[in-house]
Design an enzyme around this catalytic site. Sequence first.
Site, PDB file in Angstrom:
ATOM      1  N   HIS A 192      -2.154 -14.850  48.422  1.00  0.00           N
ATOM      2  CA  HIS A 192      -0.828 -14.245  48.293  1.00  0.00           C
ATOM      3  C   HIS A 192      -0.570 -13.164  49.359  1.00  0.00           C
ATOM      4  O   HIS A 192       0.502 -13.098  49.940  1.00  0.00           O
ATOM      5  CB  HIS A 192      -0.724 -13.630  46.893  1.00  0.00           C
ATOM      6  CG  HIS A 192       0.640 -13.212  46.493  1.00  0.00           C
ATOM      7  ND1 HIS A 192       1.625 -14.109  46.188  1.00  0.00           N
ATOM      8  CD2 HIS A 192       1.194 -11.981  46.341  1.00  0.00           C
ATOM      9  CE1 HIS A 192       2.725 -13.450  45.852  1.00  0.00           C
ATOM     10  NE2 HIS A 192       2.488 -12.158  45.946  1.00  0.00           N
ATOM     11  N   ASP A 218      -2.812 -19.367  46.709  1.00  0.00           N
ATOM     12  CA  ASP A 218      -2.147 -18.223  46.070  1.00  0.00           C
ATOM     13  C   ASP A 218      -2.419 -18.246  44.567  1.00  0.00           C
ATOM     14  O   ASP A 218      -2.022 -19.181  43.870  1.00  0.00           O
ATOM     15  CB  ASP A 218      -0.637 -18.310  46.344  1.00  0.00           C
ATOM     16  CG  ASP A 218       0.085 -17.012  46.060  1.00  0.00           C
ATOM     17  OD1 ASP A 218      -0.430 -16.219  45.258  1.00  0.00           O
ATOM     18  OD2 ASP A 218       1.165 -16.798  46.636  1.00  0.00           O
ATOM     19  N   CYS A 222       7.288 -12.221  48.069  1.00  0.00           N
ATOM     20  CA  CYS A 222       7.007 -12.138  46.619  1.00  0.00           C
ATOM     21  C   CYS A 222       8.324 -11.893  45.864  1.00  0.00           C
ATOM     22  O   CYS A 222       9.267 -12.650  46.033  1.00  0.00           O
ATOM     23  CB  CYS A 222       5.956 -11.075  46.344  1.00  0.00           C
ATOM     24  SG  CYS A 222       5.371 -11.049  44.643  1.00  0.00           S
TER      25      CYS A 222
END
Lengths: 128, 362
Positions: free
Chosen positions: B336, B307, B150
């Site tokens: 995610h 995601d 991320c």
Amino acid sequence: MSEKNEAFNPFDPTGMFKNMRDTSMDAWSKLMIQLVNTDAYSQATGTMLDAWLSSSAPFRRMLETTMTQVLSNFNMPTRTEITSLAERLTNIEMRLDDLDAKLEENPRGARRGAAKSKPESNSGEGTK
Amino acid sequence: MMATEFHPPTAADVYAELQNIAQRTSTFNRLVSTDAKIAQTPKEVIWTLNKAKLYRYVSIVPEDKRHKLPLFLVFAIMNRPHVLDLRPGHSFVEYMLKHGYDVYLLDWGAPGPEDRNLKFDDYTLEYLPRALRKMKAISGSDRFNMLGWCLGALISTLYAALRPDDGLKNLILLTAPLDFTDKTAGGFIRWTCNQAFNADKLVDAFGNVPGEMIDYGAKALKPVENFIGNYLKLWDNLDNSKVVDAWHAMNTWVRDNIPMAGGAYRQLINEFYRQNRLIEGTLVIDGERVDLRRLNANVLNVIAEADHITPPCQSEGIMSRIGSQDKEVFRVQGGHIGIMAGSGAEKTTWPHIERWLAARAD
């Protein structure tokens, strides 16, 4: 032959709604994902947040000013002073980290130097 | 055709069922409101700076069988990194240790009011290089592997492009938000690019952006699943200890929100989401322009097909812009977090990462 009906349980409070729930959940979920991904939703939430931030700003400022005055009158450090002190401590910590790096680099450099010189001394021994 | 027979319930049946419901409700409440034991893999703190900590995990493979290059893990700045070591038997860290990696994890920590001005500049060129320096000193290896997830992947990418000669050999990017060209891609981009949203005003009001606000935003992208479906799943599976343990561990991690430094948030919204500076080639970090062509490490880009936080298009655009010769995109079915912490992670994502790395780790 008789068989007990397993699908129906009159005592499970969620049981009656479960089938209905499972079939509708997927559609409901897709609908909501579509909704939150619209410009209208983005505009609405952005506007609401902005309105709240704008309307609460004078109160926040007033509270900050009052609190600073009260703390100063009591000879106590304000939030800004504590924050500034913490920032200085972080800067000192960074300098200490730099010193630590330099101290660590010297022995490593020395080790590397020793490793480089070792084969030479070995070869020297071999010629004897 | 089978006959259906209905047995009217006795008072004892009703009492037993009510007791069962009470018991389930009590278990449900306990699971929702308490913390499970997560991040259990033995580790030691080897470096600290401000709130940041660098952990080294205790290796379980003899030194002669270990890979030479250490693995450095970088997670996002607005969540705890414990999701990489969720619970014994289901931990990415544990998995990599078993496969002979010397694993290091950088925990950015929770920023305090004094950290409100921290930017990606600080994370990338002040904190990360110092932690890497310590890792190199401890491991004795100047070359290393790095995995960023991320915003951790964003920081890793910036670092790899700005310091291409610092020893990074293999870079693994997980759900990396890098390319914000498509302003209608879904996820946060629609909200944050709307003119009604003012990141500066938000940061001016709070200093650091509260963790609860970020958590709410992430959940609101999939409101039905996160606010309702998640709890229904627990209720439906209260008798299944495997599901309950997994749910409890994940919920513990999700509930542990930390704020995001105001400066970094402002920069993320304005310079990345809105102006797409990294891809446009106009991003300047600590006075240095970030040129993605300078990124020369081997790259594995892991993309989650479903995601909703970082849509695939935000991760894949980087591949044609980096200078790496050895680069691969790996697409995984999942969300995610699910691709690394879900039940299928140890069958799909982790083995692929391990194989890719093993082929390049020494």
